[in-house]
Scaffold this active site. Structure first.
Site, short mmCIF file in Angstrom:
data_model
loop_
_atom_site.label_atom_id
_atom_site.label_comp_id
_atom_site.label_asym_id
_atom_site.label_seq_id
_atom_site.Cartn_x
_atom_site.Cartn_y
_atom_site.Cartn_z
N LYS A 186 -23.54 88.19 8.28
CA LYS A 186 -23.95 89.57 7.96
C LYS A 186 -23.84 89.83 6.46
O LYS A 186 -24.69 90.51 5.88
CB LYS A 186 -23.08 90.57 8.74
CG LYS A 186 -23.25 90.54 10.24
CD LYS A 186 -24.63 90.95 10.73
CE LYS A 186 -24.91 92.41 10.55
NZ LYS A 186 -26.23 92.81 11.16
N THR A 238 -22.22 95.82 8.76
CA THR A 238 -20.92 96.06 9.39
C THR A 238 -19.79 96.09 8.36
O THR A 238 -19.89 95.45 7.30
CB THR A 238 -20.64 94.94 10.43
OG1 THR A 238 -19.26 94.94 10.77
CG2 THR A 238 -20.97 93.55 9.89
N ASP A 239 -18.70 96.76 8.71
CA ASP A 239 -17.52 96.77 7.84
C ASP A 239 -16.89 95.38 7.73
O ASP A 239 -16.10 95.11 6.83
CB ASP A 239 -16.46 97.78 8.33
CG ASP A 239 -15.96 97.54 9.75
OD1 ASP A 239 -16.44 96.61 10.43
OD2 ASP A 239 -15.07 98.29 10.19
N GLU A 240 -17.25 94.48 8.68
CA GLU A 240 -16.61 93.16 8.69
C GLU A 240 -16.97 92.33 7.45
O GLU A 240 -16.28 91.36 7.14
CB GLU A 240 -16.96 92.41 9.98
CG GLU A 240 -16.55 93.22 11.19
CD GLU A 240 -16.47 92.44 12.50
OE1 GLU A 240 -16.29 91.22 12.47
OE2 GLU A 240 -16.61 93.10 13.55
N TYR A 265 -19.63 85.07 11.98
CA TYR A 265 -20.43 86.29 12.19
C TYR A 265 -20.45 87.13 10.92
O TYR A 265 -21.52 87.50 10.41
CB TYR A 265 -19.85 87.11 13.36
CG TYR A 265 -20.34 88.55 13.38
CD1 TYR A 265 -21.68 88.85 13.58
CD2 TYR A 265 -19.46 89.62 13.16
CE1 TYR A 265 -22.14 90.17 13.59
CE2 TYR A 265 -19.90 90.94 13.17
CZ TYR A 265 -21.24 91.21 13.38
OH TYR A 265 -21.70 92.52 13.37
P1 NAD Z 1 -25.78 93.68 20.62
O1 NAD Z 1 -25.27 92.29 20.64
O2 NAD Z 1 -25.37 94.62 21.72
O3 NAD Z 1 -27.38 93.67 20.63
C1 NAD Z 1 -28.13 92.83 19.81
C2 NAD Z 1 -29.59 92.93 20.24
O4 NAD Z 1 -30.37 92.09 19.37
C3 NAD Z 1 -29.84 92.43 21.68
O5 NAD Z 1 -30.72 93.32 22.34
C4 NAD Z 1 -30.51 91.08 21.47
O6 NAD Z 1 -31.41 90.73 22.52
C5 NAD Z 1 -31.25 91.30 20.15
N1 NAD Z 1 -31.49 90.04 19.42
C6 NAD Z 1 -30.60 89.05 19.16
N2 NAD Z 1 -31.21 88.05 18.49
C7 NAD Z 1 -32.50 88.44 18.31
C8 NAD Z 1 -33.61 87.84 17.67
N3 NAD Z 1 -33.52 86.65 17.10
N4 NAD Z 1 -34.78 88.50 17.66
C9 NAD Z 1 -34.89 89.72 18.26
N5 NAD Z 1 -33.87 90.33 18.90
C10 NAD Z 1 -32.69 89.69 18.91
O7 NAD Z 1 -25.41 94.26 19.20
P2 NAD Z 1 -24.94 95.72 18.76
O8 NAD Z 1 -23.49 95.85 18.99
O9 NAD Z 1 -25.89 96.72 19.32
O10 NAD Z 1 -25.16 95.61 17.18
C11 NAD Z 1 -26.40 95.97 16.58
C12 NAD Z 1 -26.28 95.81 15.08
O11 NAD Z 1 -25.22 96.63 14.58
C13 NAD Z 1 -25.95 94.38 14.64
O12 NAD Z 1 -26.71 94.07 13.50
C14 NAD Z 1 -24.47 94.42 14.31
O13 NAD Z 1 -24.14 93.48 13.32
C15 NAD Z 1 -24.32 95.84 13.81
N6 NAD Z 1 -22.97 96.45 14.00
C16 NAD Z 1 -22.38 96.47 15.23
C17 NAD Z 1 -21.14 97.10 15.38
C18 NAD Z 1 -20.45 97.16 16.73
O14 NAD Z 1 -19.31 97.63 16.81
N7 NAD Z 1 -21.09 96.77 17.83
C19 NAD Z 1 -20.52 97.71 14.29
C20 NAD Z 1 -21.18 97.68 13.05
C21 NAD Z 1 -22.41 97.06 12.93
P1 TYD Z 2 -14.35 93.00 19.39
O1 TYD Z 2 -14.74 94.07 20.36
O2 TYD Z 2 -14.73 91.59 19.66
O3 TYD Z 2 -14.88 93.49 17.96
P2 TYD Z 2 -14.60 92.89 16.47
O4 TYD Z 2 -13.93 91.57 16.58
O5 TYD Z 2 -15.99 92.78 15.95
O6 TYD Z 2 -13.76 93.91 15.79
O7 TYD Z 2 -12.77 93.04 19.21
C1 TYD Z 2 -12.10 94.22 18.79
C2 TYD Z 2 -10.64 93.87 18.62
O8 TYD Z 2 -10.10 93.56 19.90
C3 TYD Z 2 -10.41 92.63 17.76
O9 TYD Z 2 -9.23 92.83 16.98
C4 TYD Z 2 -10.18 91.51 18.76
C5 TYD Z 2 -9.53 92.24 19.94
N1 TYD Z 2 -9.83 91.66 21.28
C6 TYD Z 2 -8.76 91.36 22.14
O10 TYD Z 2 -7.58 91.56 21.81
N2 TYD Z 2 -9.07 90.83 23.36
C7 TYD Z 2 -10.35 90.57 23.76
O11 TYD Z 2 -10.55 90.06 24.89
C8 TYD Z 2 -11.42 90.91 22.88
C9 TYD Z 2 -12.85 90.66 23.26
C10 TYD Z 2 -11.11 91.45 21.64
#
Ligand code: NAD
Ligand code: TYD
Length: 340
Positions: A157, A125-127, A153
């Site tokens: 990562k 992730t970019d985070e 978090y």
């Molecule tokens: P999500 O929370 O929707 O899904 C995570 C999945 O992983 C779930 O199906 C959960 O059951 C499974 N999981 C959790 N712990 C596990 C374990 N110990 N063993 C097996 N399975 C397990 O997450 P997402 O948003 O789909 O993110 C997927 C990946 O992409 C993550 O690695 C996250 O860091 C990365 N990512 C997400 C975003 C975003 O905006 N959502 C952006 C950049 C990177």
């Molecule tokens: P989020 O979807 O939790 O993603 P991330 O923190 O990984 O970027 O949040 C996106 C942005 O929205 C973040 O700046 C926090 C803000 N946010 C709110 O303002 N209210 C909320 O209830 C949530 C969940 C997030």
């Protein structure tokens, strides 16, 4: 090719499997997922029963189970989506984040070493880069930007990324890492900003915007991310990191206002609440490397992607209704009661 996809019942992994199982019938996808609160097999109904897809319920930290699966399946590549992903939950309780997001990665890579693999891909992730100032739009995250994680978090990562690069250098494991900006689209769990706001606005409930809503995120439609990962896994260079982003920077307030306008709901629903501790100000990606080296381009601009997303939540109430009953109710009360 035979792929192990972990976390394939979650938001991005689910979209990845739906797309790849259908468009690559010549390849096989085994989905290993623990089915935490964030995983749902409902997402994968359309591919269940396909000959090139198998689901295995299990934890990536379970060494015996992972090794048994590797011994049975002889994977060509591993794509690790599995993670604990919600920043607010990581602030409440970091422990599980360190376990799944770091130890889980070690277990997977140890199995890759033991059984052999063509590619281990870490979805990051970019985070991991921390944040950028709001008043310097010229600054973007590049692959060589130093790691500077803010939340438990993002620290978990970033740790995993370091471990992946260490396994490459020390053991010669063929790895790649992709770091993507915030995703949005179908099947996202409604604890994250966009689905949370859509569903609460639909119910005329208040929309909790942290701080002043000025924090900026760089939004990418989920299928654009999935296509980028597929490209990196198949064509990326060993040991390399690829940033993924679509140049769609928006403040949280802009995002929430866009959703309200599309749903014809009043802005009076917006409710500014106590800020997230350590809240990152701005994320912005430079995706130049993946564009130049692999020819990747995102297909969705934010204006159109957010419309599609709102429409999807309007037409897939059955998917999210289950989720917002029961445990989700207590989650919302617990996480937001002290913010007002
Ligand atoms: P999500 O929370 O929707 O899904 C995570 C999945 O992983 C779930 O199906 C959960 O059951 C499974 N999981 C959790 N712990 C596990 C374990 N110990 N063993 C097996 N399975 C397990 O997450 P997402 O948003 O789909 O993110 C997927 C990946 O992409 C993550 O690695 C996250 O860091 C990365 N990512 C997400 C975003 C975003 O905006 N959502 C952006 C950049 C990177
Ligand atoms: P989020 O979807 O939790 O993603 P991330 O923190 O990984 O970027 O949040 C996106 C942005 O929205 C973040 O700046 C926090 C803000 N946010 C709110 O303002 N209210 C909320 O209830 C949530 C969940 C997030």
């Amino acid at each position: 090719m035979k792929f192990l996809v972990t976390g394939g019942a979650g938001f991005i992994g689910g979209n990845f499997i739906l797309e790849m199982v259908r468009t690559h019938p010549e390849d096989t996808y085994v989905n290993l997922d623990k089915l935490t609160y964030a995983g749902s097999l409902e997402t994968l109904k359309e591919v269940e029963g396909r000959p090139n897809y198998r689901f295995v319920k299990g934890d990536i930290c379970d060494r015996d189970l992972v090794e048994q699966l590797f011994a049975e399946e002889h994977f060509d590549a591993v794509i690790n989506f599995a993670a604990e992903t919600h920043v607010d939950r990581s602030i409440e309780d970091p422990h599980l984040f360190l376990k799944t997001n770091i130890i889980g990665v070690q277990v997977l890579m140890d199995a890759c070493r033991k059984y052999g693999i063509g590619r281990y891909h870490q979805v990051s992730t970019d985070e991991v880069y921390g944040d950028l100032p709001l008043d310097r739009p010229d600054l973007l995250f590049r692959e060589d930007t130093p790691l500077h994680a803010s939340s438990p978090y993002s620290a978990s990562k970033a740790s995993a990324d370091l471990l992946v690069l260490a396994y490459h250098r020390t053991y010669g494991l063929p790895v790649t890492i992709s770091r993507c900006s915030n995703n949005y689209g179908p099947y996202q769990f409604p604890e994250k900003l966009i689905p949370l706001m859509i569903i609460r606005a639909l119910h005329d409930e208040s929309l909790p915007v942290y701080g002043k809503g000025q924090n900026v995120r760089d939004w990418l439609y989920v299928t654009d991310h999935c296509e980028a990962i597929d490209l990196v896994v198949r064509k990326g260079r060993d040991g390399e990191i690829y940033n993924i982003g679509g140049h769609n920077e928006k403040s949280n307030l802009e995002v929430v206002r866009t959703i309200l306008a599309q749903l014809h709901k009043p802005e009076s629903l917006i409710h500014f609440v106590k800020d997230r501790p350590g809240h990152d100000l701005r994320y912005a990606m430079d995706p130049g490397k993946i564009e130049r080296e692999l020819g990747w381009r995102p297909k969705h601009a934010f204006a159109e992607g957010i419309q599609e997303t709102v429409r999807w939540y309007l037409t897939h109430e059955d998917w999210w209704q289950n989720i917002i009953s029961g445990a989700y109710q207590t989650y919302y009360e617990r996480m937001y009661k002290d913010r007002t």
